[in-house]
Design a protein around this motif. Sequence first.
Motif, PDB file in Angstrom:
ATOM      1  N   TRP A   1      92.613 -46.058   1.331  1.00 24.56           N
ATOM      2  CA  TRP A   1      91.818 -45.194   2.192  1.00 24.56           C
ATOM      3  C   TRP A   1      91.570 -43.850   1.485  1.00 24.56           C
ATOM      4  O   TRP A   1      92.294 -43.484   0.563  1.00 24.56           O
TER       5      TRP A   1
ATOM      6  N   THR B   1      83.013 -45.926   6.433  1.00 23.83           N
ATOM      7  CA  THR B   1      84.102 -46.253   7.366  1.00 23.83           C
ATOM      8  C   THR B   1      84.419 -45.018   8.197  1.00 23.83           C
ATOM      9  O   THR B   1      84.143 -43.876   7.778  1.00 23.83           O
TER      10      THR B   1
ATOM     11  N   TRP C   1      87.549 -43.668  11.226  1.00 24.95           N
ATOM     12  CA  TRP C   1      88.798 -43.981  11.944  1.00 24.95           C
ATOM     13  C   TRP C   1      89.145 -42.803  12.823  1.00 24.95           C
ATOM     14  O   TRP C   1      88.974 -41.661  12.405  1.00 24.95           O
TER      15      TRP C   1
ATOM     16  N   LYS D   1      95.595 -39.454   6.400  1.00 30.29           N
ATOM     17  CA  LYS D   1      96.045 -40.526   7.284  1.00 30.29           C
ATOM     18  C   LYS D   1      97.538 -40.329   7.515  1.00 30.29           C
ATOM     19  O   LYS D   1      98.279 -40.010   6.582  1.00 30.29           O
TER      20      LYS D   1
END
Lengths: 837, 313
Positions: A687, A461, A463, A691
Amino acid sequence: MNVRFLPTIFFIGLLFFVNNSFAQVSGLADYKIFLDPGHAQKENMGLYNYSEAEKVLRVAHELKDLFESQTDIEAVHLSRLTDADQISLSERTDLANSLGVDFYYSIHSDAGGSTANSTLTMYGGWRKNGSTVEKSPVGGKAFGDLLNVDLSGAMRIANRGNYADRVYYQGEIYHHDNQWPYLHVNRTTNMASLLSEGGFHTNPTQQQRNMNAKWKKLEAMSAFRSFLKYKGIEPPAIGVVTGIITDEDNGLPVNGVVVTIGEKHDTTDTYQSLFKNYSTKDGQLRNGFYWIDNLTPGAEVEVIFSSEDYLPKTVSLTLATDSAGWTKDNLSFLDVSLTSNKPPLVESVTAENGLGRVIPGMDPISITFNRTMNKESVEQAISVSPEVPISFNWKDDATIMINTDSLAFNANYTFTIADSTAKNDVTGQFLDGDNDGVEGGAYQFDITTSTEDITAPQLLTYWPNDTTASAEIRPVIRMVYDEEIADESVASNIVSVQRISDGRYAYGKVGHVVVNGQSVLHFFTTQDLVNRETYRVSIKAGLKDVNGNATEAFSFTFTVKEEEITAKTIIDDFNAGVTGWWQPQASGSTSGIITEVTSSGADTEETVLSVGSTGSMKLNYGWDVEASGQYIREYLPSTADQNNNRFGIDDVLQMFVMGDGSGNQFRFMIKDGDSKYEASQWYTLDWKGWKLVSWNLSDDPVYAWVNGDGVLNGDNFLVDGIHLRYADGAVAQGTLWFDDLRFVTRSAYTPPTDVELVADDEMISMFPNPARSKVRIETKENIRSVSFYNLSGQLTKQLQPDSREVEIKLNEIEPGLYLVKIETTKGISTKKLNVVK
Amino acid sequence: MKMKKMMLFLGLFAAMIDLSNAQPVQGTTPRKIISGENQFFMRPQWSPDGTKIAFTAEKNQGIWISNAKGNKLTQITDDNEAGFGFSWSADSKSILARPVVQVDDQRFHQVKAYDIESGEDRIIVENTRKLQSLPVWSNHDASIAFLMNNAVETRNSGKTQVKSASKDTPKAMALGNALKTTAGSETIEFDQFKDRYIFNVKTSPNGQKMVFQVNGLGLFACNADGTELKSLGHSEQASWMPDNRYIVTTKVADNGVAITAAELMLIDTESGSEFPLLSDADYIALNPSVSPDGAKLVFENVKDGAIYLMPLK
């Protein structure tokens, strides 16, 4: 002290016992004391669901019994009698004042981290013009001076001292503004007073002792004798043998040992007798504490220790006696270690990824025995089929690690611990390999090795991305891989971020962290990106896993869509460490944890570089998944300096959280303008990596806690802390980091009206050109950055000089033509540079 | 027609129920009336005639008097601990208290009556360690009663009997789990409170009811003879309204170190219903005292050490 092993019990000739009729201690005939066991019901929950309130109530009852049975005291009053009682601070002091007692003694225990354990006493006092003043009437200090030393001696733990309460809480300054005591019980009582903290109910060792009924006698005994001395009365002579019984192999306290002195007995607590009330696991809790009193002071006694599982032991000693001395001088401490009579067993066999997927060379196989082992004999006993050479390391005296370097991939092996070879280190008993209760018998287990890893790390993943824009103008870009990446393959320029519209590169720093076996790459942007612009993140080829499998290059794009921040106030950036925050165990709301692995503290390794952070708060947690109600309250008191930063309904509360992908949950807790506890939603930690978590106080849900009502009222909100809870199926142990706790005010995005400036090319000089080993750039403006691109467009070198001239070494740059992008405060200029060698 | 009557009756009945459950008075915004630099004032008490307020300071040291607006402060004594458990005489001219004197390391209680006009005090009981209760006025101010040797003892107060048509209101004093009153020698013992202590006893203005606290168990109300005992939950420091039915109390929360919140409540001693009067984070309201006419109350605010006045409407 003469220690002997005796197979049978004999010889009681020298024993003398006193009966229970104590000589009365006189001198308190018209004296009245008020004993106040702190808190009530199950308040201030300690470890193992045993509260401070429950413990100190029993200490108070024991102390009352001592006063009433051994002295001529007129009255001993208790503020509360049972675990069901509920009584406020003002009720306690109103009652004591109404009764007109002579002394008020408040009994507490302390809370903190899992290793903290000490005594502390506090009398009513403050600083006045450079001197410490005790409240009137005096007496608390004098009693505390005795008790804090005596209690630490009797409990055999450290002593933090005897303090004027306002000095303890507000520091030893020259002059306090409030010239009265700090603690309510000292402040509002009319008589002399003292508050004591008898050890920590958050310390595992101490708390397991706190559960023992007779441990409270020990603490009460210390308070009793200290008080008599404070009143100028010599305490009575006592004869007490007490101590801790441990297992000689592992040093752990032993349950269920019968201690006998003549006709007197005590048995250490067992799961059935006590610990089942606080644990579902037989054997989890143990204190090994025993106490036999009412013996003749100074007598010779034989102390016999017996247990089904241990060899018996008998110890002779002369009972200590020194009436005028400290309590510890009158307690005959006798700690003994007992030797198990059971042959050793294999307790567990484990490997990092399970015995069905052992990675050769990576995962050692761990064999843990229930007793310490003779290492040579164990190593001799272990064999493997098919036969391959194996080597060993010892984690501790009971755990051997088998190295797996020589095992083949995708293969099955059988390990055997041979019959009657591996033996206990203390008694020489052979391993009970077949677990039939007697020595001997081989132990076998099978393993399967994994297939060989020939796959490069996969990016799982990332981001922000095409579908999830960055809501922050200075994002922390995170990329999560499916396995651990070798740190040496993570070059500082492995990740670059380029604005698509003009090709300009974003400033930033690359970080690498391994979270639960998976690598997370961070690109910490260190300058604001441009709102509403799209950026390409490029990851160069060459990231390698621990087996050397390298990744291909990869890139992705994202767009910045930030609601602009118009104001930002830092509550805690943790750069100066972690101050004011309590240890998780210190809060009575924390429960269901493995305290030994739970802690909070400062960290400088993992920080959010995007905000220039140099420190963060690290929270280690471990859940006791078999307990009920796993919960951590990481508490920040309202009086902490950080809470001078108050916020309101129009703000957004934010914090960077380094997720561990554990599936556990955390939330913000605040106190609103009505001092009500209100919480954010629970955020599931799904996650990995940093973040920014935001709670929009006006738009996002609000949930009530304790006295809250699910509505944010008033203004001047403050942070009460961070809460963490276990979710079914989540990882039971892990570490989280928190950084840059803040609140911001946002407004809608406004498109920029200015245009990008271009630097005056004539004002920038770059020489020599061609250049061999170095090149010099001079301008009239400050140089923000210099970026070197090869003709393929790859960024090969970048630096931020922040000066008007800079000399750049070119020794790591390959010969060839380069585009050098120079950004100054006036704009950007691009020049060609020919590097020759 | 019958149905209409039935509906009318039910409506009236519902209205009556609603009225009986309605909050009789509401709190209003409190106003600070007494404060002092580096002073912490507490335990305000209205005089029976409603013209004065008596209060004490930090450590319960001394007693001050102000007028009903909190002005014209006069300190009538600096005696140690005089400020805990003092009481006004029925004529509002004297205050009875139990100060303490320290001799060497021993504490001795006294019983003293302070004349608020002359500033003179009269020692009723000399230094003693035998006193078992706070003293109370008795016999229309002519006597002072207290507990000693497990019995009610009385002394002449030195004041002339207040001429009043009303019957003298007997006062109750706590001794362990029992109450003894100035009305007679009979002891009202509460077996359910064995080994506990009754304290903060307050008799209703008409003398027919009492409220008191029991350590660990909370607030209770009963008739003056001890019958019809009723638990009123965990409130404290009650002050009677003039209607002899409602009391104002404070509901305290603490963290073991300090009091963190205290809200004023109105409690119906008949039904046990509670109504909030003051619940505001700016106030930690202790020791409420309702004025004799029931129109206002005063309380101490732990947050700033000031006395506040709150009109009731």
